[in-house]
Design a protein around this motif. Structure first.
Motif: not given
Ligand code: ADP
Length: 622
Positions: A581-582, A559, A512, A578-579, A542, A515, A553
């Motif tokens: 986290g989620l 990412t 968040a 790194m893509g 956010d 972003a 996502i």
């Molecule tokens: P990273 O943070 O390494 O890119 P994540 O898996 O955490 O990997 O996130 C993947 C993608 O999801 C992010 O690159 C972003 O584009 C999108 N994303 C995640 N959280 C948010 C958010 N709160 N607002 C906008 N985009 C988000």
């Protein structure tokens, strides 16, 4: 067209092979049936033959006794006349006749002939001249006749012939007349009427006839057989010499077959003689004839046919039963074989499917293990990445209290020199607080870096939030992000792992902040926790630009941040995406039995919701 489509439906080679199979089966059936029928014929013929032979044996036994009886009757009858001849030869009147005194002899002869039923009684001189006769008709010379010659020899002459004088068949017995001195002086001849002898048993069964040495049937109980000349034929000289040629008839047409030593005659063209007859013969030297009998074999043949029929019927019935039983067994065996085949095919299919399934399960298990390994590696990698992100903020966080501690310590030193103990004490207290806070930060950091491999425990979401806020506080402050969160008054216990949950929530908060990085207007993160029935929802919203591709996502390595994308902010915290986290968070929440969703909020920004199972025990983990 139709033919072509039929061919397509039923290929020619399979048609040919099934036809060949059918023909083969038919051929086998025909051979079996023909063999069986041949066996039935042979068996019934054998049975019939045995029956025929035993019936013939019976018939022969009966026939022989019948023939013996008939012969006895005939010879008995004739011998009476022979004795008459002998007795008459001893009669004084008869002897006197030969001596020349013929007084009363004719009367004697006639009376005797009448009383005994003789056709005639003759007294003959030694020269063969007839001296007297009962009938008194004729004076035949007997000199050359065999019976007379025999009588002259002193023996008893027996003969049979058809005499013109009587115009019928006669039997003659010639007894010699002896003189007192001894030599033969004449003979007495008794003439027997054969018709009279025959009359008693004419037409009786079986057919019996008596043939003389010339093969002429002389006496028979079938009148049509009389004078039939056999074997020697009509041209036989002796026969024609003895019998007038017009008297003789050809013997009945017949063929002879040998049946186990018995002669079976097939007689043609005779009304009163059986067509198929068993022929028996009995020599009768006393009357110089052969007695013969023809016994009807039709009953024996009928019996034999019946016996053959019964054998055939039994065989056919047995065969039919056998055939039915075999057919039934074959049908059952066929059905069984088909069933077994189907079962085998199905079993093979199932085994194959089973093996494939096992293989697949094995592969999946291996893949799962690999995935778990990768996942845990990724979790670790994600943690380290988060650590990297946090390190700048944390160092700032630690640096601040450290600086403060230093100032408080220096101040305390000067106040101590001045003897202001109260202020020194206050400073020391602040130093202790600050070091406690630093210790807490470091503890969080250490526990975060540690691999968490335990299972699920009860975790209070409030303590998770406290830890996350502590770790993000510095960055939030530097980025001017306002984190809105009101801690609930009562514990909110969920099932999960504390450190892993921290990681999930930290990732959401960091994302968040990422972003909203560089956003000039309001930077706002709102965190809410609410309990609905047995579930607890934690949402992070956010006021950033929202999600570009909400569907992607959670994909690993998705990412929108570039690695070390020049976004190192003034705190050194950068958006090095790194893509992972989620996607790691997704896996972690799932392993808790919960779920995580991300979407764009209708009023702007992104909102992520983590749903977890509320703990049933309600106890807080220690
Ligand atoms: P990273 O943070 O390494 O890119 P994540 O898996 O955490 O990997 O996130 C993947 C993608 O999801 C992010 O690159 C972003 O584009 C999108 N994303 C995640 N959280 C948010 C958010 N709160 N607002 C906008 N985009 C988000």
């Amino acid at each position: 067209m139709l033919f072509a489509s039929t061919l397509r439906l039923w290929p020619l080679d399979s048609l040919v092979s099934s036809l060949a199979h059918m023909l083969n089966a038919l051929h086998t059936h025909i051979i079996a049936v023909v063999t069986f029928l041949v066996m039935v014929v042979v068996l019934s013929a054998g049975g019939g033959w045995l029956g025929y032979m035993s019936a013939l044996d019976q018939l022969e036994l009966r026939g022989r006794s019948d023939l013996a009886l008939a012969a006895d009757r005939l010879t008995g009858e004739l011998l009476r006349y022979r004795e008459l001849a002998v007795l008459m030869a001893d009669h004084p009147t008869v002897a006197a006749t030969v001596d020349g005194d013929g007084n009363g002899v004719a009367e004697l002869l006639r009376v005797t002939a009448d009383k005994t039923g003789s056709l005639d009684i003759l007294v003959v001189s030694v020269a063969g001249r007839e001296l007297a006769s009962a009938s008194g008709n004729g004076a035949e010379n007997h000199a050359k006749q065999p019976y007379f010659t025999r009588a002259m020899d002193g023996a008893l002459g027996v003969f049979h012939l058809v005499q013109r004088r009587y115009d019928q068949r006669t039997f003659l017995f010639a007894s010699p007349l002896f003189s007192d001195a001894g030599p033969v002086i004449g003979a007495v001849i008794v003439v027997v009427d054969v018709n009279a002898v025959e009359a008693v048993w004419r037409g009786a069964r079986p057919t019996v006839f008596f043939t003389d040495e010339l093969g002429v049937t002389f006496i028979s109980n079938r009148s049509e057989m009389v004078f039939m000349a056999r074997e020697v034929g009509l041209t036989n000289r002796s026969a024609t010499a003895e019998y007038a040629p017009d008297l003789l008839r050809p013997f009945m047409t017949h063929s002879i077959k040998d049946r186990g030593g018995l002669a079976i005659w097939t007689v043609l063209g005779q009304r009163y003689v059986p067509r198929a007859a068993l022929h028996l013969s009995l020599p009768l030297p006393v009357i110089q004839m052969t007695g013969e009998a023809l016994l009807d074999v039709a009953p024996a043949q009928l019996l034999a046919r019946l016996q053959a029929g019964v054998v055939a019927a039994i065989c056919l019935a047995f065969g039919a039963m056998l055939f039915l039983a075999t057919e039934r067994r074959r049908t059952l065996a066929d059905a069984n074989a088909k069933l077994e085949g189907a079962v085998q095919t199905r079993t093979a299919e199932l085994s194959h499917a089973n093996a494939e399934l096992r293989h697949e399960v094995g592969e999946r298990t291996a893949t799962e293990a690999q995935l778990k390994k990768v996942q845990s590696d990724l979790v670790q990698a994600g943690k380290l990445s988060a650590l990297g992100q946090m390190s700048a903020g944390i160092s700032h966080e630690l640096n601040q209290p450290l600086m403060a501690i230093r100032s408080y310590a220096e101040n305390a030193e000067s106040y101590l020199e001045r003897g202001n103990i109260d202020v020194v004490g206050q400073n020391l207290g602040r130093i202790a607080d600050l070091s406690r806070r630093m210790g807490r930060i470091i503890r969080n950091l250490r526990s975060f870096a540690k691999q968490e491999s335990e299972g699920l425990t009860d975790v209070d979401l409030r303590s998770v939030m406290v830890a996350v806020l502590e770790m993000t506080q510095a960055r939030a402050k530097s980025s001017c992000v306002q984190i809105v969160w009101t801690a609930p008054k009562t514990p909110l216990i969920v099932r999960g792992g504390e450190v892993r949950l921290q990681q999930v929530v930290l990732n959401l908060v960091t994302n968040a902040m990422d972003a909203m990085e560089g956003q000039s207007d309001l930077q706002h993160i709102e965190i809410k926790i609410e309990k609905i029935d047995a579930r607890v929802n934690l949402s992070v919203r956010d006021t950033g630009p929202g999600l570009d591709e909400p569907d992607r996502i959670f994909d690993p390595f998705y990412t929108t941040k570039q690695i070390n994308q020049g976004a190192i902010n003034h705190d050194g915290v950068g958006q090095n995406g790194m893509g992972l986290g989620l996607s790691i968070s997704y896996g972690l929440v799932q392993s808790f039995g919960g779920m995580i969703r991300g979407r764009n909020h209708p009023r702007g920004g992104a909102i992520f919701t983590v749903t977890l199972d509320a703990s049933l025990s309600g106890e807080v983990s220690t």
